[in-house]
Design a protein around this motif. Structure first.
Motif, mmCIF file in Angstrom:
data_model
loop_
_atom_site.group_PDB
_atom_site.id
_atom_site.type_symbol
_atom_site.label_atom_id
_atom_site.label_comp_id
_atom_site.label_asym_id
_atom_site.label_seq_id
_atom_site.Cartn_x
_atom_site.Cartn_y
_atom_site.Cartn_z
ATOM 1 N N HIS A 169 -22.683 -9.286 16.106
ATOM 2 C CA HIS A 169 -21.303 -7.861 15.839
ATOM 3 C C HIS A 169 -21.044 -6.979 17.017
ATOM 4 O O HIS A 169 -20.149 -6.775 17.105
ATOM 5 C CB HIS A 169 -22.505 -6.998 14.798
ATOM 6 N N LYS A 170 -21.826 -6.861 17.771
ATOM 7 C CA LYS A 170 -21.544 -6.402 18.882
ATOM 8 C C LYS A 170 -20.475 -7.187 20.114
ATOM 9 O O LYS A 170 -20.020 -6.714 20.446
ATOM 10 C CB LYS A 170 -22.768 -5.911 19.684
ATOM 11 N N LEU A 171 -20.743 -8.120 19.956
ATOM 12 C CA LEU A 171 -19.953 -9.229 20.944
ATOM 13 C C LEU A 171 -18.222 -9.619 19.891
ATOM 14 O O LEU A 171 -17.478 -9.263 21.168
ATOM 15 C CB LEU A 171 -20.862 -11.226 20.726
ATOM 16 N N SER A 172 -18.351 -8.740 18.877
ATOM 17 C CA SER A 172 -17.466 -9.618 18.146
ATOM 18 C C SER A 172 -16.604 -7.734 18.601
ATOM 19 O O SER A 172 -14.948 -7.825 18.661
ATOM 20 C CB SER A 172 -17.000 -9.403 16.504
ATOM 21 N N THR A 173 -17.550 -7.275 18.186
ATOM 22 C CA THR A 173 -16.328 -5.465 18.277
ATOM 23 C C THR A 173 -15.918 -5.355 19.746
ATOM 24 O O THR A 173 -14.844 -5.222 20.200
ATOM 25 C CB THR A 173 -17.334 -4.369 18.675
ATOM 26 N N TYR A 174 -16.574 -5.846 21.075
ATOM 27 C CA TYR A 174 -16.487 -6.100 22.601
ATOM 28 C C TYR A 174 -15.800 -6.778 22.708
ATOM 29 O O TYR A 174 -14.295 -6.577 23.418
ATOM 30 C CB TYR A 174 -17.649 -6.718 23.202
ATOM 31 N N ALA A 175 -14.917 -8.415 22.027
ATOM 32 C CA ALA A 175 -13.949 -8.723 21.498
ATOM 33 C C ALA A 175 -12.628 -8.563 20.937
ATOM 34 O O ALA A 175 -11.434 -8.406 22.173
ATOM 35 C CB ALA A 175 -14.562 -10.083 20.994
ATOM 36 N N ASP A 176 -12.570 -8.062 20.174
ATOM 37 C CA ASP A 176 -11.823 -6.894 19.623
ATOM 38 C C ASP A 176 -11.074 -6.187 20.602
ATOM 39 O O ASP A 176 -9.480 -5.910 21.002
ATOM 40 C CB ASP A 176 -12.110 -6.442 18.727
ATOM 41 N N ALA A 177 -11.816 -5.115 21.503
ATOM 42 C CA ALA A 177 -11.502 -4.049 22.361
ATOM 43 C C ALA A 177 -10.843 -4.643 23.136
ATOM 44 O O ALA A 177 -9.991 -4.180 23.803
ATOM 45 C CB ALA A 177 -13.032 -3.009 22.785
ATOM 46 N N LEU A 188 -23.866 -18.511 12.776
ATOM 47 C CA LEU A 188 -24.647 -17.331 12.781
ATOM 48 C C LEU A 188 -23.691 -16.183 12.999
ATOM 49 O O LEU A 188 -23.225 -14.982 12.204
ATOM 50 C CB LEU A 188 -26.022 -16.748 12.523
ATOM 51 N N PRO A 189 -23.165 -15.950 15.018
ATOM 52 C CA PRO A 189 -22.206 -15.623 15.668
ATOM 53 C C PRO A 189 -21.079 -15.405 14.686
ATOM 54 O O PRO A 189 -20.488 -14.624 15.157
ATOM 55 C CB PRO A 189 -22.580 -16.004 16.308
ATOM 56 N N GLU A 190 -20.645 -16.967 14.503
ATOM 57 C CA GLU A 190 -18.907 -16.828 13.912
ATOM 58 C C GLU A 190 -18.750 -15.884 12.845
ATOM 59 O O GLU A 190 -17.848 -14.758 12.235
ATOM 60 C CB GLU A 190 -18.909 -18.596 13.752
ATOM 61 N N ALA A 191 -19.885 -16.159 11.602
ATOM 62 C CA ALA A 191 -20.311 -15.514 10.561
ATOM 63 C C ALA A 191 -19.990 -13.331 10.405
ATOM 64 O O ALA A 191 -19.038 -13.635 9.789
ATOM 65 C CB ALA A 191 -21.004 -15.639 10.027
ATOM 66 N N ILE A 192 -20.599 -13.642 11.829
ATOM 67 C CA ILE A 192 -20.868 -12.125 11.475
ATOM 68 C C ILE A 192 -19.449 -11.785 12.209
ATOM 69 O O ILE A 192 -18.770 -10.473 11.905
ATOM 70 C CB ILE A 192 -22.284 -11.588 12.751
ATOM 71 N N THR A 193 -19.301 -12.398 13.792
ATOM 72 C CA THR A 193 -17.737 -11.792 13.791
ATOM 73 C C THR A 193 -16.802 -11.890 13.166
ATOM 74 O O THR A 193 -15.746 -11.494 13.215
ATOM 75 C CB THR A 193 -17.454 -12.947 14.565
ATOM 76 N N VAL A 194 -16.280 -12.951 12.320
ATOM 77 C CA VAL A 194 -15.477 -12.990 11.079
ATOM 78 C C VAL A 194 -15.517 -12.199 10.300
ATOM 79 O O VAL A 194 -14.425 -11.064 9.829
ATOM 80 C CB VAL A 194 -15.427 -13.939 10.226
#
Length: 322
Positions: free
Chosen positions: A18-26, A222-228
């Motif tokens: 969840h945090k990974l995708s938030t950082y990537a979006d930023a 699971l990282p991909e699922a949370i990322t999406v």
């Protein structure tokens, strides 16, 4: 104890993703690089870290079925993720709002899977490289996809978002450091998933093909699922889809790495039960291409995603009984 470690690793993976995708979006906004490039390569590579540790550890354990099953199963589950969220958020018609360049990454996924499917039956080994010609073709296609994405201009909307840094929760430096730290944590969790998954395969007697393609593949995806999910909540459909398409391409590169370190052809050493998995994966990858190419013009929008879900269930049923 092995089940406790496995569940703990899954929980850590979910929270960190969840945090990974938030950082990537930023990063995609603050750097001006765009969601397409960040999602397809940076975020996809980071969320695929569990697959790297899982597959390479399986090679170390001399378990080719676990390695191959993990990659094919992860790609299957990634497409399932896209299909499920497309059905859940059907009013948004997620797949109809994607950048046109994502058609190419989706198409490359089909070609790479076709190569793997053929290589499961026969391949030509290159002795001095310790790799098959199939691996070289996959690497060439991946580099071509990288070249195409790099030439894709950042959209007008993303440029406007990158010009409003005061609204951001993070600075670019903070986002980059946070991204690296969370990626390392996911890398460690992936190793734990592999080791415990291999033990679970022995304890339950379900077999490495099924455990690799379902249990471990689902957990490492699971990282991909949370990322999406996170990307969709941020109204960033391009980041969501790019992370899935990019992960599937990157997973094929991981398979090439496994082929490099494995003594002989890893695909030739794997069980023939993977052939049906690969064939179903080609079908699902083709359905994704269809959904992206025709955009939202089709009469029954949810039909492709519905079929993707059915073919995934058919694949897991096949692996369980055969």
């Amino acid at each position: 104890m092995v089940y406790v470690i496995f569940i703990a690793a899954v929980i850590v993976t979910v929270i960190t993703a969840h945090k990974l995708s938030t950082y990537a979006d930023a990063i995609s906004r603050l750097s001006g690089m765009g969601a397409l490039l960040i999602g397809t390569f940076l975020l996809a590579g980071a969320t695929a870290l569990p697959e790297i540790t899982t597959s390479l550890t399986a090679v170390y354990l001399d378990n080719p079925d676990l390695a191959v099953g993990n990659i094919l199963g992860s790609n299957h589950f990634n497409i399932l993720i896209l299909a499920v969220f497309d059905l859940v958020f059907r009013k948004r018609k997620m797949l109809s709002h994607l950048h046109k360049q994502q058609r190419y990454t989706a198409l490359f996924g089909v070609f790479m899977t076709l190569i793997v499917t053929v290589a499961l039956f026969t391949t030509i080994e290159i002795p001095f490289l310790n790799m098959g010609i199939d691996s070289l073709m996959i690497i060439a296609l991946y580099l071509l996809s990288l070249w195409i994405i790099q030439r894709t201009p950042v959209s007008k909307e993303e440029k406007e978002n990158s010009e409003t840094p005061n609204e951001e929760e993070y600075t670019l430096k903070h986002a980059v450091i946070g991204f690296i730290i969370t990626a390392i944590i996911i890398f460690i969790a992936g190793t734990a998933l592999t080791l415990t998954g291999d033990e679970i395969a022995v304890i339950t007697g379900l077999g490495s093909s099924f455990v690799g393609s379902f249990l471990i593949a689902t957990s490492t995806s699971l990282p991909e699922a949370i990322t999406v999910l996170t990307a969709l909540r941020l109204n960033n459909e391009n980041l969501a889809a790019a992370s899935i398409f990019g992960s599937n391409l990157f997973n094929m590169i991981i398979l090439c790495l496994c082929d490099l370190f494995y003594a002989g052809s890893i695909l030739q050493s794997a069980s023939m039960s993977h052939t049906m998995t690969a064939i179903f994966l080609v079908i699902n990858s083709s359905l994704v291409c269809y959904a992206v190419f025709v955009n939202g013009k089709r009469r029954f929008y949810t039909l492709p995603s519905s079929f993707m879900l059915l073919f995934y269930l058919a694949t897991m049923t096949w692996l369980y009984y055969f």
